[in-house]
Write a protein that holds these residues in place. Structure first.
Motif, PDB file in Angstrom:
ATOM      1  N   VAL A 197       0.839  -1.201   0.000  1.00 46.35           N
ATOM      2  CA  VAL A 197       0.000   0.000   0.000  1.00 46.35           C
ATOM      3  C   VAL A 197       0.870   1.246   0.000  1.00 46.35           C
ATOM      4  O   VAL A 197       0.576   2.217  -0.707  1.00 46.35           O
ATOM      5  CB  VAL A 197      -0.972  -0.027   1.199  1.00 46.35           C
ATOM      6  N   ALA A 198       1.967   1.226   0.745  1.00 41.34           N
ATOM      7  CA  ALA A 198       2.868   2.381   0.793  1.00 41.34           C
ATOM      8  C   ALA A 198       3.468   2.695  -0.572  1.00 41.34           C
ATOM      9  O   ALA A 198       3.697   3.850  -0.907  1.00 41.34           O
ATOM     10  CB  ALA A 198       3.980   2.151   1.820  1.00 41.34           C
ATOM     11  N   VAL A 199       3.722   1.666  -1.383  1.00 40.95           N
ATOM     12  CA  VAL A 199       4.366   1.857  -2.687  1.00 40.95           C
ATOM     13  C   VAL A 199       3.355   2.086  -3.808  1.00 40.95           C
ATOM     14  O   VAL A 199       3.544   2.953  -4.651  1.00 40.95           O
ATOM     15  CB  VAL A 199       5.282   0.655  -3.025  1.00 40.95           C
ATOM     16  N   TRP A 200       2.264   1.296  -3.837  1.00 44.24           N
ATOM     17  CA  TRP A 200       1.343   1.347  -4.972  1.00 44.24           C
ATOM     18  C   TRP A 200      -0.022   1.949  -4.649  1.00 44.24           C
ATOM     19  O   TRP A 200      -0.900   1.979  -5.497  1.00 44.24           O
ATOM     20  CB  TRP A 200       1.158  -0.054  -5.551  1.00 44.24           C
ATOM     21  N   GLY A 201      -0.236   2.389  -3.416  1.00 42.48           N
ATOM     22  CA  GLY A 201      -1.524   2.966  -3.048  1.00 42.48           C
ATOM     23  C   GLY A 201      -2.486   1.909  -2.530  1.00 42.48           C
ATOM     24  O   GLY A 201      -2.237   0.711  -2.635  1.00 42.48           O
ATOM     25  N   PRO A 202      -3.636   2.358  -1.960  1.00 43.24           N
ATOM     26  CA  PRO A 202      -4.529   1.423  -1.280  1.00 43.24           C
ATOM     27  C   PRO A 202      -5.152   0.357  -2.175  1.00 43.24           C
ATOM     28  O   PRO A 202      -5.265  -0.801  -1.766  1.00 43.24           O
ATOM     29  CB  PRO A 202      -5.608   2.307  -0.667  1.00 43.24           C
ATOM     30  N   VAL A 203      -5.570   0.692  -3.371  1.00 41.29           N
ATOM     31  CA  VAL A 203      -6.242  -0.296  -4.220  1.00 41.29           C
ATOM     32  C   VAL A 203      -5.220  -1.188  -4.924  1.00 41.29           C
ATOM     33  O   VAL A 203      -5.234  -2.407  -4.786  1.00 41.29           O
ATOM     34  CB  VAL A 203      -7.182   0.395  -5.239  1.00 41.29           C
ATOM     35  N   ARG A 204      -4.321  -0.582  -5.695  1.00 42.52           N
ATOM     36  CA  ARG A 204      -3.322  -1.383  -6.422  1.00 42.52           C
ATOM     37  C   ARG A 204      -2.415  -2.140  -5.466  1.00 42.52           C
ATOM     38  O   ARG A 204      -2.019  -3.280  -5.733  1.00 42.52           O
ATOM     39  CB  ARG A 204      -2.505  -0.493  -7.347  1.00 42.52           C
ATOM     40  N   GLY A 205      -2.079  -1.527  -4.332  1.00 44.77           N
ATOM     41  CA  GLY A 205      -1.225  -2.197  -3.354  1.00 44.77           C
ATOM     42  C   GLY A 205      -1.877  -3.437  -2.784  1.00 44.77           C
ATOM     43  O   GLY A 205      -1.242  -4.495  -2.682  1.00 44.77           O
ATOM     44  N   ARG A 206      -3.153  -3.353  -2.431  1.00 40.87           N
ATOM     45  CA  ARG A 206      -3.852  -4.528  -1.884  1.00 40.87           C
ATOM     46  C   ARG A 206      -4.016  -5.611  -2.944  1.00 40.87           C
ATOM     47  O   ARG A 206      -3.894  -6.801  -2.654  1.00 40.87           O
ATOM     48  CB  ARG A 206      -5.201  -4.123  -1.309  1.00 40.87           C
ATOM     49  N   LEU A 207      -4.302  -5.203  -4.180  1.00 38.68           N
ATOM     50  CA  LEU A 207      -4.420  -6.199  -5.256  1.00 38.68           C
ATOM     51  C   LEU A 207      -3.088  -6.908  -5.489  1.00 38.68           C
ATOM     52  O   LEU A 207      -3.043  -8.134  -5.657  1.00 38.68           O
ATOM     53  CB  LEU A 207      -4.895  -5.531  -6.549  1.00 38.68           C
TER      54      LEU A 207
END
Length: 195
Positions: free
Chosen positions: A89-99
């Motif tokens: 999440v820290a690197v790719w943001g909440p949506v893309r990071g969780r995916l």
């Protein structure tokens, strides 16, 4: 180490000022094992830095304090990298990071063990062959003894002949092969050094 060389200083934990360098070195050596898809060095190092548990590593430093090598450690309490979604999440943001984190559910870790697992050793290329890895292993063995672990354990990709030879030269003995890592990965050798 040869004659006039000063042995590296080994620390448990990564000092804050060296975390960026440690993340970049670890990613350069183990990026393909960390993620199942390609990521650039900047994103990969950012992921390692965000997910690292600084006390879950040993670092080798030059007399001037430069990072020369790193050894990740893993025991029943976890490994060098936090497996949670926070780093993603820290690197790719909440949506893309969780995916992206969901894909890591395919990764097969090594079997639970009472041994202290060396979660990868990385040494700067220009410092290889100077005893840095051996110094990190010796420090890991001392730490493992203090913590009551019966042995050190290393997991090496089956095709990594140089790595396998290096571990064996330090006294590690092959135990068995296991399917570790990503489902498409080749079997890995498990090596053990009783303490």
């Amino acid at each position: 180490m040869t004659g006039s060389q000063t042995p590296p200083r080994i620390l448990r934990g990564i000092p804050p000022e060296l975390r960026g360098a440690a993340a970049a070195l670890y990613w350069r050596h183990f990026g393909a094992q960390i993620l199942p898809w390609p990521a650039g060095p900047r994103q990969g190092a950012a992921l390692v830095r965000a997910a690292m548990r600084p006390q879950g590593a040993l670092v080798a430093l030059s007399p001037s304090g430069r990072l020369l090598g790193i050894a990740g450690l893993r025991d029943a309490g976890g490994g060098f990298l936090d497996p949670g979604h926070g780093g993603f999440v820290a690197v790719w943001g909440p949506v893309r990071g969780r995916l992206r984190h969901l894909a890591t559910g395919l990764y097969r870790p090594g079997a639970e063990t009472a041994d202290l697992v060396l979660d990868g050793i990385a040494v700067l290329p220009q410092w290889r062959g100077r005893g840095i890895a051996r110094a990190l292993v010796e420090a890991a063995a001392a730490h493992a003894r203090r913590q009551g672990h019966p042995a050190l354990r290393a997991e090496v990709q089956a095709g990594n002949r140089a790595g396998l030879a290096a571990w064996r030269a330090m006294g590690f003995q092959p135990q068995d092969r296991q399917r570790l890592g990503w489902p498409w990965s080749a079997p890995a050798h498990v090596l053990r050094l009783p303490l």
